[in-house]
Design an enzyme around this catalytic site. Structure first.
Site, short mmCIF file in Angstrom:
data_model
loop_
_atom_site.label_atom_id
_atom_site.label_comp_id
_atom_site.label_asym_id
_atom_site.label_seq_id
_atom_site.Cartn_x
_atom_site.Cartn_y
_atom_site.Cartn_z
N GLU A 176 -10.02 20.66 43.58
CA GLU A 176 -11.30 19.97 43.49
C GLU A 176 -12.45 20.95 43.55
O GLU A 176 -12.46 21.87 44.39
CB GLU A 176 -11.40 18.96 44.64
CG GLU A 176 -11.85 17.59 44.23
CD GLU A 176 -10.83 16.90 43.33
OE1 GLU A 176 -11.09 16.81 42.11
OE2 GLU A 176 -9.80 16.43 43.84
N THR B 222 -13.03 23.24 41.61
CA THR B 222 -12.60 24.55 41.13
C THR B 222 -12.86 24.71 39.64
O THR B 222 -12.92 25.85 39.15
CB THR B 222 -11.10 24.76 41.40
OG1 THR B 222 -10.38 23.63 40.89
CG2 THR B 222 -10.83 24.89 42.89
N ASP B 223 -13.00 23.60 38.89
CA ASP B 223 -13.08 23.73 37.43
C ASP B 223 -14.36 24.43 36.99
O ASP B 223 -14.33 25.27 36.09
CB ASP B 223 -12.89 22.38 36.73
CG ASP B 223 -13.91 21.32 37.10
OD1 ASP B 223 -14.60 21.48 38.15
OD2 ASP B 223 -13.99 20.31 36.37
N GLY C 202 -14.03 8.02 41.01
CA GLY C 202 -13.48 9.37 41.00
C GLY C 202 -12.27 9.52 40.12
O GLY C 202 -11.48 10.45 40.28
N LEU C 203 -12.11 8.59 39.15
CA LEU C 203 -10.93 8.59 38.27
C LEU C 203 -11.31 8.77 36.81
O LEU C 203 -10.56 8.41 35.91
CB LEU C 203 -10.14 7.29 38.48
CG LEU C 203 -9.66 7.06 39.92
CD1 LEU C 203 -9.05 5.68 40.07
CD2 LEU C 203 -8.67 8.14 40.35
N SER C 204 -12.50 9.32 36.57
CA SER C 204 -12.93 9.75 35.23
C SER C 204 -13.13 8.60 34.25
O SER C 204 -12.74 8.69 33.09
CB SER C 204 -11.94 10.77 34.65
OG SER C 204 -11.89 11.91 35.45
N SER D 23 -15.94 7.82 32.91
CA SER D 23 -16.86 8.29 31.87
C SER D 23 -16.15 9.19 30.87
O SER D 23 -16.37 9.08 29.65
CB SER D 23 -18.05 9.03 32.49
OG SER D 23 -17.62 10.13 33.26
N ASP E 253 -12.10 16.78 33.80
CA ASP E 253 -11.96 15.35 33.50
C ASP E 253 -11.68 15.12 32.03
O ASP E 253 -10.78 14.35 31.67
CB ASP E 253 -13.23 14.60 33.90
CG ASP E 253 -13.42 14.54 35.41
OD1 ASP E 253 -12.52 15.03 36.14
OD2 ASP E 253 -14.44 14.01 35.85
N TYR F 209 -23.73 16.47 44.23
CA TYR F 209 -22.80 17.19 43.37
C TYR F 209 -23.49 18.40 42.74
O TYR F 209 -22.94 19.50 42.68
CB TYR F 209 -22.26 16.24 42.30
CG TYR F 209 -21.19 16.84 41.40
CD1 TYR F 209 -19.84 16.65 41.68
CD2 TYR F 209 -21.53 17.60 40.28
CE1 TYR F 209 -18.85 17.19 40.86
CE2 TYR F 209 -20.55 18.14 39.46
CZ TYR F 209 -19.23 17.93 39.75
OH TYR F 209 -18.27 18.47 38.94
#
Length: 368
Positions: free
Chosen positions: A30, A32-33, A118-120, A122, A166, A215
């Protein structure tokens, strides 16, 4: 309750294409991307489905089943303007395509991915619509190119400073494996989920927003820390005296990114070995790092993780996604996962939460 209109009822003609994209749950890795690191997402059964047909003009009409009482949203290609809602994710896509690459189109969108969980949701919307555009207009976009385009649209048009995980997960992941992704090179490998184990995903009922301030602050803190350490991305930093000497909270932000990258690699090894206890322990230490070092968890999420960790059959749990709300993911014994998920939701809601089970997929009992 009135019936949901079909594409034909909305637009007076038949759809030409039908495409879809799944939501995703991130097992570990998390924040890290956008630091050039490693992530380990998997697809979930919930998905976004798009039915679409091309037009001969430059008008776009979009209707979402999540807002059934609203008329189709509209915009004109070449005149995309931020409206502050879900349509912006798609305006961003069309605005970034070369002029003349597509005509206008009509689209009907249906999704069972909860927004802000939190499950993408978008990214799944972007990938599903991007696949429809690719099919209708023969765009030269493979899965990775489409993910790159979708990420640019979210960053540049909607203003959410997200990484690439994502969109890559919604474009490439499946539900039977974890997608081990190097976000710097975009090299990926599917890691089978070992037999005997299963994922649990619980939506906390507390929505988050990646375009909001917290964020963005975390991303800016990581960029500041990288500059101070003289590296391009925190992936290149060393967990040594220089990192420890950074002013608070930058020292903790660096520690999270470096240890989280290491945890992704350890989780890949644990999945390959079928070491369920180790997977759970890594989930637990990841959550502690997100709570204490990266400070993206909230009380409701911490409570949900605590309940999950104390539930029989569960090896460990953590916040999944960017934080400040959303969902948790837990690793459990396969034979106990469904029962454990129900028990976690029941206890969380007994304490005043508004949780719901998303994985294992809830059993729907038909009425007679």
């Amino acid at each position: 309750m009135h019936s949901v209109p079909s594409f034909e009822q909305l637009f007076g003609r038949h759809a030409a294409v039908r495409t879809s994209a799944p939501g995703r749950v991130n097992l570990i890795g998390e924040h890290t991307d956008y630091n050039g690191g490693f992530v380990l997402p998997a697809a979930i059964p919930q998905q976004t489905v798009v039915e679409a047909a091309a037009r001969t003009d430059r008008h776009v009409r979009l209707w979402s089943a999540q807002y059934p009482d609203e008329a189709p949203r509209t915009f004109v290609l070449g005149r995309e303007t931020r409206a502050g809602g879900w349509i912006d994710y798609l305006q961003g896509l069309t605005a970034l395509l070369p002029k003349g690459a597509i005509h206008g189109f009509d689209a009907r969108i249906a999704s069972d991915i909860p927004v802000g969980s939190g499950l993408s949701s978008s990214a799944a919307l972007q990938i599903a619509v991007g696949r429809a555009l690719t099919a209708m207009f023969a765009l030269p976009l493979d899965d990775i190119a489409l993910a790159r385009l979708a990420q640019r649209a979210e960053v540049e048009f909607t203003g959410a400073p997200v990484g690439i995980m994502d969109q890559m997960a919604c474009s490439l992941a499946d539900a039977a494996t974890a997608l081990f992704l190097d976000t710097r090179t975009l090299a990926s490998e599917r890691i089978p989920l070992p037999p005997g184990g299963a994922l649990i995903v619980i939506d906390s009922g507390v929505a988050h927003d990646h375009a909001a301030g917290d964020y963005r602050v975390r991303r800016e803190e990581c960029a500041d820390a990288a500059r101070r350490l003289g590296v391009a991305e925190l992936r290149d930093a060393v967990d040594g005296p220089a990192a420890a000497a950074l002013p608070a909270p930058l020292d903790r932000r660096v520690r999270h990114v470096l240890t989280e990258n290491a945890r992704v690699l350890e989780t890949v090894a644990a999945l390959r070995a079928g070491d369920h206890a180790r997977i759970g322990a890594l989930f637990a230490t990841s959550h502690a790092s997100m709570r204490d070092d990266f400070e993206v968890s909230i009380g409701a999420i911490d409570q949900l993780v605590e309940i999950a960790a104390a539930t029989p059959g569960v090896h460990g749990a953590r916040l999944t996604g960017g934080g400040f709300g959303g969902s948790i993911v837990a690793w459990a014994d396969a034979a106990a996962a469904s029962r454990a998920a129900d028990a976690i939701v029941a206890e969380y809601n007994r304490r005043g939460g508004r949780g719901r089970r998303l994985l294992p997929a809830p059993v729907v009992h038909s009425s007679r």
